[in-house]
Design an enzyme around this catalytic site. Structure first.
Site, PDB file in Angstrom:
ATOM      1  N   ASP A  50      40.024  40.654 -14.734  1.00  0.00           N
ATOM      2  CA  ASP A  50      39.399  39.616 -15.505  1.00  0.00           C
ATOM      3  C   ASP A  50      39.777  39.576 -16.819  1.00  0.00           C
ATOM      4  OD1 ASP A  50      35.455  39.646 -15.654  1.00  0.00           O
ATOM      5  OD2 ASP A  50      36.991  38.808 -16.898  1.00  0.00           O
ATOM      6  N   THR A  68      42.192  27.186 -16.038  1.00  0.00           N
ATOM      7  CA  THR A  68      41.938  28.376 -15.099  1.00  0.00           C
ATOM      8  C   THR A  68      41.433  28.144 -13.581  1.00  0.00           C
ATOM      9  OG1 THR A  68      40.929  29.574 -17.076  1.00  0.00           O
ATOM     10  CG2 THR A  68      40.063  30.256 -15.028  1.00  0.00           C
ATOM     11  N   THR A  76      31.469  26.257  -5.323  1.00  0.00           N
ATOM     12  CA  THR A  76      30.076  25.861  -5.595  1.00  0.00           C
ATOM     13  C   THR A  76      29.591  24.591  -5.019  1.00  0.00           C
ATOM     14  OG1 THR A  76      28.726  24.822  -7.816  1.00  0.00           O
ATOM     15  CG2 THR A  76      31.271  24.497  -7.533  1.00  0.00           C
ATOM     16  N   ASP A  77      28.181  24.249  -4.865  1.00  0.00           N
ATOM     17  CA  ASP A  77      27.736  23.279  -4.276  1.00  0.00           C
ATOM     18  C   ASP A  77      28.004  22.066  -5.138  1.00  0.00           C
ATOM     19  OD1 ASP A  77      25.969  23.409  -6.358  1.00  0.00           O
ATOM     20  OD2 ASP A  77      24.357  23.573  -5.033  1.00  0.00           O
ATOM     21  N   GLU A  78      28.327  22.213  -6.384  1.00  0.00           N
ATOM     22  CA  GLU A  78      28.676  20.928  -7.381  1.00  0.00           C
ATOM     23  C   GLU A  78      29.827  19.958  -6.777  1.00  0.00           C
ATOM     24  OE1 GLU A  78      28.176  21.287 -11.452  1.00  0.00           O
ATOM     25  OE2 GLU A  78      26.577  22.763 -11.255  1.00  0.00           O
ATOM     26  N   TYR A 118      33.963  20.298 -14.603  1.00  0.00           N
ATOM     27  CA  TYR A 118      33.747  21.458 -14.051  1.00  0.00           C
ATOM     28  C   TYR A 118      33.858  21.534 -12.376  1.00  0.00           C
ATOM     29  CZ  TYR A 118      31.443  25.310 -11.499  1.00  0.00           C
ATOM     30  OH  TYR A 118      31.027  26.338 -10.670  1.00  0.00           O
ATOM     31  N   SER A 142      37.335  20.266 -11.062  1.00  0.00           N
ATOM     32  CA  SER A 142      38.293  21.460 -11.149  1.00  0.00           C
ATOM     33  C   SER A 142      37.868  22.297  -9.910  1.00  0.00           C
ATOM     34  CB  SER A 142      38.414  22.334 -12.414  1.00  0.00           C
ATOM     35  OG  SER A 142      37.021  22.950 -12.582  1.00  0.00           O
ATOM     36  N   LYS A 143      36.650  22.857  -9.418  1.00  0.00           N
ATOM     37  CA  LYS A 143      36.151  23.681  -8.536  1.00  0.00           C
ATOM     38  C   LYS A 143      36.781  22.837  -7.240  1.00  0.00           C
ATOM     39  CE  LYS A 143      34.672  27.079  -8.488  1.00  0.00           C
ATOM     40  NZ  LYS A 143      35.212  28.332  -8.457  1.00  0.00           N
ATOM     41  N   LYS A 203      23.400  29.572 -19.547  1.00  0.00           N
ATOM     42  CA  LYS A 203      22.659  28.969 -18.202  1.00  0.00           C
ATOM     43  C   LYS A 203      21.301  28.932 -18.564  1.00  0.00           C
ATOM     44  CE  LYS A 203      26.581  29.924 -15.926  1.00  0.00           C
ATOM     45  NZ  LYS A 203      27.730  28.998 -15.771  1.00  0.00           N
ATOM     46  N   ARG A 222      17.322  21.761  -8.800  1.00  0.00           N
ATOM     47  CA  ARG A 222      18.242  22.816  -8.506  1.00  0.00           C
ATOM     48  C   ARG A 222      17.715  23.697  -7.403  1.00  0.00           C
ATOM     49  NH1 ARG A 222      20.641  19.299 -10.787  1.00  0.00           N
ATOM     50  NH2 ARG A 222      22.172  19.504 -12.516  1.00  0.00           N
ATOM     51  N   ASN A 274      13.738  21.306 -13.042  1.00  0.00           N
ATOM     52  CA  ASN A 274      13.793  22.101 -14.112  1.00  0.00           C
ATOM     53  C   ASN A 274      12.626  22.399 -14.915  1.00  0.00           C
ATOM     54  OD1 ASN A 274      16.343  22.161 -13.667  1.00  0.00           O
ATOM     55  ND2 ASN A 274      17.075  20.484 -15.022  1.00  0.00           N
ATOM     56  N   GLY A 323      26.440  12.412 -17.354  1.00  0.00           N
ATOM     57  CA  GLY A 323      26.679  12.527 -15.981  1.00  0.00           C
ATOM     58  C   GLY A 323      25.801  13.534 -15.227  1.00  0.00           C
TER      59      GLY A 323
HETATM   60  O1  DAU Z   1      25.072  24.523  -8.366  1.00  0.00           O
HETATM   61  C1  DAU Z   1      25.854  25.833  -8.811  1.00  0.00           C
HETATM   62  C2  DAU Z   1      26.036  25.846 -10.173  1.00  0.00           C
HETATM   63  O2  DAU Z   1      25.013  26.229 -10.893  1.00  0.00           O
HETATM   64  C3  DAU Z   1      27.240  26.554 -10.712  1.00  0.00           C
HETATM   65  O3  DAU Z   1      28.671  26.213 -10.027  1.00  0.00           O
HETATM   66  C4  DAU Z   1      27.540  26.553 -12.027  1.00  0.00           C
HETATM   67  O4  DAU Z   1      28.656  27.467 -12.574  1.00  0.00           O
HETATM   68  C5  DAU Z   1      26.331  26.922 -12.694  1.00  0.00           C
HETATM   69  O5  DAU Z   1      26.495  26.823 -14.127  1.00  0.00           O
HETATM   70  C6  DAU Z   1      25.070  26.020 -12.153  1.00  0.00           C
HETATM   71  O6  DAU Z   1      25.561  24.724 -12.767  1.00  0.00           O
HETATM   72  P1  DAU Z   1      24.103  23.941 -13.411  1.00  0.00           P
HETATM   73  O7  DAU Z   1      24.591  22.845 -14.276  1.00  0.00           O
HETATM   74  O8  DAU Z   1      23.199  23.525 -12.371  1.00  0.00           O
HETATM   75  O9  DAU Z   1      23.526  25.226 -14.264  1.00  0.00           O
HETATM   76  P2  DAU Z   1      22.789  25.154 -15.684  1.00  0.00           P
HETATM   77  O10 DAU Z   1      22.113  26.413 -15.809  1.00  0.00           O
HETATM   78  O11 DAU Z   1      23.641  24.983 -16.906  1.00  0.00           O
HETATM   79  O12 DAU Z   1      21.690  24.084 -15.770  1.00  0.00           O
HETATM   80  C7  DAU Z   1      20.430  23.937 -14.830  1.00  0.00           C
HETATM   81  C8  DAU Z   1      19.702  22.733 -14.880  1.00  0.00           C
HETATM   82  O13 DAU Z   1      19.063  22.740 -16.112  1.00  0.00           O
HETATM   83  C9  DAU Z   1      20.566  21.621 -14.903  1.00  0.00           C
HETATM   84  O14 DAU Z   1      20.039  20.564 -14.412  1.00  0.00           O
HETATM   85  C10 DAU Z   1      20.808  21.276 -16.672  1.00  0.00           C
HETATM   86  C11 DAU Z   1      19.140  21.840 -17.045  1.00  0.00           C
HETATM   87  N1  DAU Z   1      19.554  22.558 -18.511  1.00  0.00           N
HETATM   88  C12 DAU Z   1      20.534  23.355 -18.560  1.00  0.00           C
HETATM   89  C13 DAU Z   1      20.453  23.958 -19.903  1.00  0.00           C
HETATM   90  C14 DAU Z   1      21.665  25.003 -20.217  1.00  0.00           C
HETATM   91  C15 DAU Z   1      18.587  22.134 -19.554  1.00  0.00           C
HETATM   92  O15 DAU Z   1      17.712  21.175 -18.997  1.00  0.00           O
HETATM   93  N2  DAU Z   1      18.516  22.551 -20.763  1.00  0.00           N
HETATM   94  C16 DAU Z   1      19.845  23.461 -20.937  1.00  0.00           C
HETATM   95  O16 DAU Z   1      19.692  24.059 -22.167  1.00  0.00           O
END
Ligand code: DAU
Length: 331
Positions: A14, A81, A111-113, A136, A139-140, A175, A200, A235, A269
């Site tokens: 790491d 990375t 990831t599913d992304e 992101y 890159s994956k 996150k 999600r 969300n 996006g």
């Molecule tokens: O789907 C798998 C992916 O899930 C992983 O590959 C990524 O590494 C991981 O970060 C995650 O990506 P997301 O972009 O879905 O996760 P995040 O926790 O950043 O956001 C979850 C959802 O919440 C997304 O629709 C954006 C929203 N969000 C996120 C943050 C940080 C908000 O509404 N407010 C926030 O402050």
């Protein structure tokens, strides 16, 4: 796995960047079958040294820059990375196994992304085309392609897993779930992007780990396994459930933390929806997620309430400066 498999030596590599934290591993740091190597996977000399020292049979590659918002503001580290780092590991593994004349296994955790964004219906399957939309995700996706190209070109033994959103203890508070819990505890505004309608598919981290273990021991070389939680939530629904559980556990007045919810400018996006069809993985490997969303969220809420010192330790100046850059104008 370090405790469960005392006859297997585990070497953890790491770079300990901002989200890495050795305290997370204090429970196993003294184990005789565990070693830690402070190495950046893009540093080929250091990676080769690790491979020469331990000559591993199996590589499980989790290392990545993983936060979508950071990839929007600073994409370079993601390509460096996630793409170059993966190539360095692939080369080191390929050379090690060629020299030893053995067949190893390279498990690439993805990831599913990589499949892009779904509308209101549909699911990602093994047949879904790659359509990444953030730096992101791109890159994956690139890394997945490089891994597969090693399979076709060199007969390199790989498995790829593509997984949905993880949550649970020890997750860095950039996150959504840990960020919400940290802000609720500090009574700070809770930023929801856009209208909070994005969906999600949430998977408790221990269920993911169990799936990875099954893939590692029983997966077919050259295969791709999709892993999801079958827990789709918008969300806003997720955040309100989380805050209600938090208030309950803290003995706060019912629903009081909901007042902290603040709608902010949407992510650029922003992928609308992810949903994974894990049925092939479930059928082939006999795996399915054990935690319901309520059970997983409750465990997570309790962990963050009981481990506020852990949170305090990761809320460094670098975190504060990231936070104000990302959300500053929205508070
Ligand atoms: O789907 C798998 C992916 O899930 C992983 O590959 C990524 O590494 C991981 O970060 C995650 O990506 P997301 O972009 O879905 O996760 P995040 O926790 O950043 O956001 C979850 C959802 O919440 C997304 O629709 C954006 C929203 N969000 C996120 C943050 C940080 C908000 O509404 N407010 C926030 O402050």
């Amino acid at each position: 796995m370090v405790r469960k498999y005392p006859n297997i030596m585990f070497v953890n590599v790491d770079a300990l960047t901002y989200a890495g934290n050795l305290h997370n591993l204090s429970a196993i740091e003294e184990a005789s079958n565990y070693r830690f190597e402070h190495v950046d996977i893009t540093d080929s000399e250091a990676v080769n040294r690790v491979f020469e020292t331990y000559s591993p049979d199996t590589v499980v590659h989790f290392a990545a820059e993983s936060h979508v918002d950071r990839s929007i503001t600073e994409p370079t580290a993601f390509v460096h990375t996630n793409v170059l780092g993966t190539l360095v590991l692939l080369q080191a593994a390929k050379n090690t196994w060629a020299e030893r004349k053995t067949v190893g296994l390279f498990h690439h955790v993805s990831t599913d992304e990589v499949f892009g964004s779904l509308g209101k219906t549909g699911v990602f399957t093994n047949a879904s085309p790659y359509a990444p939309r953030s730096p992101y995700a791109a890159s994956k996706a690139s890394a997945d392609h490089v891994v597969r190209s090693f399979g076709t070109t060199y007969g390199f033994p790989y498995i790829i897993t593509n997984t949905s959103n993880n949550y649970g203890p020890f997750q860095f508070p950039e996150k959504l779930i840990p960020l919400v819990l940290n802000n609720a505890r500090l009574k700070k505004p809770i930023p929801i992007y856009g209208k909070g309608e994005n969906v999600r598919d949430w998977l408790f981290v221990e269920d993911h780990c169990e799936a990875l273990e099954k893939v590692l021991f029983n997966g077919k070389v050259g295969s791709t396994y999709l892993i999801g939680g079958s827990n789709e939530l918008s969300n806003i629904d997720l955040v309100t459930s989380l805050l209600d559980l938090f208030d309950d556990e803290m003995g706060n007045e019912n629903g009081s933390s909901r007042a902290l919810i603040t709608y902010v400018e949407d992510r650029a996006g922003h992928d609308f929806r992810y949903a994974i069809d894990s049925s092939l993985t479930e059928a082939e490997l006999g795996w399915n997620p054990k935690h319901s969303i309520n059970d997983g969220l409750l465990q997570t809420v309790r962990w963050y309430i009981e481990n506020q010192e852990w949170l305090e330790n990761v809320l460094t100046d670098a975190y504060q400066s990231y936070y104000s850059k990302q959300y500053g104008s929205q508070e």
